[in-house]
Design an enzyme around this catalytic site. Structure first.
Site, PDB file in Angstrom:
ATOM      1  N   LYS A  18      -9.416  16.033  -0.938  1.00  0.00           N
ATOM      2  CA  LYS A  18      -8.638  16.885  -0.021  1.00  0.00           C
ATOM      3  C   LYS A  18      -7.143  16.628  -0.255  1.00  0.00           C
ATOM      4  O   LYS A  18      -6.360  17.564  -0.422  1.00  0.00           O
ATOM      5  CB  LYS A  18      -9.028  16.526   1.426  1.00  0.00           C
ATOM      6  N   GLU A  51      -7.495  10.757  -9.740  1.00  0.00           N
ATOM      7  CA  GLU A  51      -8.673   9.871  -9.768  1.00  0.00           C
ATOM      8  C   GLU A  51      -9.361  10.020  -8.420  1.00  0.00           C
ATOM      9  O   GLU A  51      -8.946   9.411  -7.432  1.00  0.00           O
ATOM     10  CB  GLU A  51      -8.228   8.422 -10.009  1.00  0.00           C
ATOM     11  N   CYS A  73     -15.389   4.000  -5.367  1.00  0.00           N
ATOM     12  CA  CYS A  73     -15.557   5.363  -5.878  1.00  0.00           C
ATOM     13  C   CYS A  73     -16.764   5.497  -6.779  1.00  0.00           C
ATOM     14  O   CYS A  73     -17.352   6.569  -6.890  1.00  0.00           O
ATOM     15  CB  CYS A  73     -14.288   5.793  -6.608  1.00  0.00           C
ATOM     16  N   GLY A  88      -5.999  15.182  -2.896  1.00  0.00           N
ATOM     17  CA  GLY A  88      -5.787  15.533  -4.309  1.00  0.00           C
ATOM     18  C   GLY A  88      -5.288  16.968  -4.450  1.00  0.00           C
ATOM     19  O   GLY A  88      -4.399  17.258  -5.258  1.00  0.00           O
ATOM     20  N   GLY A 112      -7.496   8.789  -4.814  1.00  0.00           N
ATOM     21  CA  GLY A 112      -7.887   8.999  -3.421  1.00  0.00           C
ATOM     22  C   GLY A 112      -8.868  10.141  -3.298  1.00  0.00           C
ATOM     23  O   GLY A 112      -9.526  10.507  -4.277  1.00  0.00           O
TER      24      GLY A 112
HETATM   25  P1  NAD Z   1      -6.148   6.656   1.239  1.00  0.00           P
HETATM   26  O1  NAD Z   1      -6.379   7.077   2.654  1.00  0.00           O
HETATM   27  O2  NAD Z   1      -5.584   5.311   0.972  1.00  0.00           O
HETATM   28  O3  NAD Z   1      -5.250   7.790   0.569  1.00  0.00           O
HETATM   29  C1  NAD Z   1      -4.830   7.684  -0.765  1.00  0.00           C
HETATM   30  C2  NAD Z   1      -3.333   7.886  -0.816  1.00  0.00           C
HETATM   31  O4  NAD Z   1      -3.014   9.196  -0.417  1.00  0.00           O
HETATM   32  C3  NAD Z   1      -2.582   6.937   0.090  1.00  0.00           C
HETATM   33  O5  NAD Z   1      -1.532   6.328  -0.631  1.00  0.00           O
HETATM   34  C4  NAD Z   1      -2.085   7.825   1.203  1.00  0.00           C
HETATM   35  O6  NAD Z   1      -0.838   7.416   1.722  1.00  0.00           O
HETATM   36  C5  NAD Z   1      -1.953   9.168   0.533  1.00  0.00           C
HETATM   37  N1  NAD Z   1      -2.155  10.280   1.446  1.00  0.00           N
HETATM   38  C6  NAD Z   1      -3.070  10.376   2.426  1.00  0.00           C
HETATM   39  N2  NAD Z   1      -2.967  11.563   3.050  1.00  0.00           N
HETATM   40  C7  NAD Z   1      -1.951  12.228   2.460  1.00  0.00           C
HETATM   41  C8  NAD Z   1      -1.348  13.499   2.648  1.00  0.00           C
HETATM   42  N3  NAD Z   1      -1.771  14.330   3.595  1.00  0.00           N
HETATM   43  N4  NAD Z   1      -0.330  13.855   1.850  1.00  0.00           N
HETATM   44  C9  NAD Z   1       0.107  13.019   0.886  1.00  0.00           C
HETATM   45  N5  NAD Z   1      -0.422  11.792   0.658  1.00  0.00           N
HETATM   46  C10 NAD Z   1      -1.436  11.395   1.427  1.00  0.00           C
HETATM   47  O7  NAD Z   1      -7.486   6.691   0.401  1.00  0.00           O
HETATM   48  P2  NAD Z   1      -8.743   7.646   0.512  1.00  0.00           P
HETATM   49  O8  NAD Z   1      -8.391   9.016   0.096  1.00  0.00           O
HETATM   50  O9  NAD Z   1      -9.481   7.442   1.781  1.00  0.00           O
HETATM   51  O10 NAD Z   1      -9.581   6.936  -0.667  1.00  0.00           O
HETATM   52  C11 NAD Z   1     -10.944   7.087  -0.763  1.00  0.00           C
HETATM   53  C12 NAD Z   1     -11.267   8.210  -1.729  1.00  0.00           C
HETATM   54  O11 NAD Z   1     -10.683   7.923  -2.987  1.00  0.00           O
HETATM   55  C13 NAD Z   1     -12.745   8.365  -1.997  1.00  0.00           C
HETATM   56  O12 NAD Z   1     -13.043   9.724  -2.157  1.00  0.00           O
HETATM   57  C14 NAD Z   1     -12.937   7.627  -3.307  1.00  0.00           C
HETATM   58  O13 NAD Z   1     -14.063   8.044  -4.040  1.00  0.00           O
HETATM   59  C15 NAD Z   1     -11.663   7.933  -4.014  1.00  0.00           C
HETATM   60  N6  NAD Z   1     -11.336   6.887  -4.973  1.00  0.00           N
HETATM   61  C16 NAD Z   1     -11.308   7.202  -6.289  1.00  0.00           C
HETATM   62  C17 NAD Z   1     -11.047   6.223  -7.224  1.00  0.00           C
HETATM   63  C18 NAD Z   1     -11.022   6.525  -8.693  1.00  0.00           C
HETATM   64  O14 NAD Z   1     -10.540   5.685  -9.443  1.00  0.00           O
HETATM   65  N7  NAD Z   1     -11.499   7.670  -9.143  1.00  0.00           N
HETATM   66  C19 NAD Z   1     -10.785   4.920  -6.807  1.00  0.00           C
HETATM   67  C20 NAD Z   1     -10.803   4.645  -5.447  1.00  0.00           C
HETATM   68  C21 NAD Z   1     -11.070   5.626  -4.536  1.00  0.00           C
END
Ligand code: NAD
Length: 477
Positions: free
Chosen positions: A189, A208, A243, A191, A186
């Site tokens: 932030k 990731e 991503c 992360g 994800g």
């Molecule tokens: P998302 O909103 O689905 O969040 C990811 C996960 O984090 C979800 O399961 C969500 O429930 C959890 N989450 C959200 N907020 C949280 C919090 N405050 N506390 C705990 N858990 C929480 O996805 P996203 O972050 O919008 O995904 C997009 C981002 O992810 C982009 O930056 C993209 O580049 C990155 N991404 C990376 C990869 C990779 O393999 N490196 C793959 C896909 C996406």
């Protein structure tokens, strides 16, 4: 719920159930069967969440999961086999090996953009390595999340592999538990939140994450081929919501018009004159992201830079492939990860100027270069730090299971895919075994100058010293 699920899996794991190769293979075959038999249901869920074209769902998600399962099944026994290593002179006689040990009960938190692949692919690694797993899919892709919660227990051992659905509160509750590893996909932030909660239990993490993936296009390339490969890696991957999607292009002032023209031609061919009606373009996942992308396009210093596209339909949550030329570097679109169908093009006098620009930003998940100049290729490979470097194409590196997939710096830590998935979910345990012969008296106190001399001789590989060390020190030593 989170505590109960974790506790139940800890109990299952402690029985040793997940360790034998036979259990791991049965689960991997279960996941493979699920991806094969439930293809229609999976495609339907991905369409409900993202209007994802069926071809993209199959090629980029389902088939990737199937390849990962097959790769793991093919290599599992080899991965599980302890690796013999040199015993070393200081411990003679002994044997030494490295054994891959499961980490325990692990947590996989996945993102919405490839909601099937990003959920199941890490789980494959966790299973192959002999762990019990809780998967927390993204609530932003609710149809796929619900489908996984329904399907996984039907195809794998539910006493060791569980799906926990939910949003921030549920994920936070899960993160408060003690895990063998947390694998998070994800944004950076969240992360940081994951990393700080993991610190409480000293839990290792794989993050990731994303970032701005640059594409440098030299003027010596076939513009049409480059345009096709950029376009399919951008709009052909979930309409830029990927991503590894190209985030911005850097090219020379002189080549930019030709590149823009080629991209326009390619986009017209791929998605027609009315791309908002094309079934081959995913929608924007929700109105939050639609509004975020609209804000990036509407910023005053950016809005007059659109040279192609720019159409949007709030009701359908669709935004067309959009090219923007010469946007200011201090605009939001050049500061934030775009994660959508907007593609800014920055121009420079000389292609080498792109290096300084990329290196002034955070390290990307992937950096792309199109050129026929092998010196420039070398300079790019060595001069740009990124999760991956791809020459003359975009995004396809993640289909190669022999390559690690992961970021560096702000694009993430740790990697997976193929063997790297097995390693991500294993502890490499050092095993050294001795018997009761070969006592080296020089090792034990009271220390004497003669004993030190023998030890130094052994360390230098001196044969006489080795014999003395084993057979006993000379008189008086
Ligand atoms: P998302 O909103 O689905 O969040 C990811 C996960 O984090 C979800 O399961 C969500 O429930 C959890 N989450 C959200 N907020 C949280 C919090 N405050 N506390 C705990 N858990 C929480 O996805 P996203 O972050 O919008 O995904 C997009 C981002 O992810 C982009 O930056 C993209 O580049 C990155 N991404 C990376 C990869 C990779 O393999 N490196 C793959 C896909 C996406």
């Amino acid at each position: 719920m989170a505590a109960a699920a974790a506790e139940q899996l800890r109990e299952s794991f402690s029985t040793g159930r997940t360790r034998p190769a036979a259990w791991r293979e049965a689960q991997l075959r279960g996941v493979l069967r699920m991806a094969t038999e439930m293809e229609t249901e999976i495609c339907d869920a991905l369409h409900a969440d993202l209007a994802k074209p069926r071809t993209e769902s199959y090629v980029q998600e389902i088939s990737q999961v199937k390849s990962s399962c097959k790769f793991a099944l093919k290599n599992l026994k080899k991965w599980m086999k302890p690796q013999k290593v040199s015993a070393g002179v200081l411990t003679f006689p002994s044997t030494a090996r490295i054994a891959a040990e499961p980490l325990g009960v692990v947590l996989v938190i996945s993102a919405w953009n490839y909601p099937f692949l990003l959920s199941v692919d890490p789980v494959i690694g966790a299973i192959a390595a002999g762990n019990a797993v809780v998967l927390k899919p993204s609530e932003i892709a609710p149809a796929t999340s619900a489908l996984l919660a329904d399907l996984l227990p039907r195809f794998v051992d539910g006493s060791c592999i569980k799906v926990a659905e939910g949003g921030v509160p549920e994920t936070t509750a899960l993160l408060e538990q003690k895990w063998g590893k947390i694998f998070y996909t994800g944004n950076g932030k969240v992360g940081r939140i994951v990393l700080s909660l993991a610190a409480k239990h000293l839990t290792p993490v794989v993050l990731e994450l994303g970032g701005k993936c640059p594409v440098v296009v030299d003027s010596n390339v076939d513009a049409h081929v480059a345009a096709k490969r950029i376009a399919v890696g951008k709009w052909g991957c979930n309409n830029g919501q990927a991503c590894v999607a190209p985030d911005f292009i850097i090219t020379t002032n002189s080549f930019a018009p030709k590149l823009v023209e080629s991209l326009e031609k390619v986009l017209l061919k791929f998605y027609g004159k009315d791309p908002l009606q094309s079934p081959d373009l995913s929608q924007i996942v929700n109105s939050n992201h639609f509004n975020r992308l609209s804000r990036l396009m509407d910023e005053e210093m950016v809005s007059d830079k659109v040279v192609f596209g720019g159409q949007r339909d709030e009701l359908q949550l669709k935004i067309s492939p959009t090219l923007l030329l010469d946007v200011p570097l201090d605009s939001a679109i050049m500061k934030e990860e775009i994660f959508g169908p907007l593609l800014p093009i920055i121009t420079v006098d000389k292609i080498h100027e792109s290096f300084a620009l990329i290196n002034s930003m955070t390290k990307p998940l992937a950096a792309y270069l199109f050129t026929k100049d092998s010196t420039l290729q070398d300079q790019f490979e060595n001069g740009i730090s990124a999760g991956a470097t791809i020459i003359n194409d975009t995004s396809i590196h993640l289909t190669n299971l022999h390559l690690p997939f992961g970021g560096v710096g702000e694009s993430g830590m740790g990697a997976y895919h193929g063997t790297f998935s097995f390693e991500a979910f294993s502890h490499k345990k050092a095993i050294l075994a001795r018997c009761f012969i070969g006592e080296t008296k020089a090792r034990y106190p009271p220390y004497t100058p003669e004993k030190l001399k023998i030890v130094k001789g052994v360390l230098k590989g001196n044969l006489l010293a080795m014999i003395q060390a084993i057979s006993g020190c000379p008189r008086g030593a």
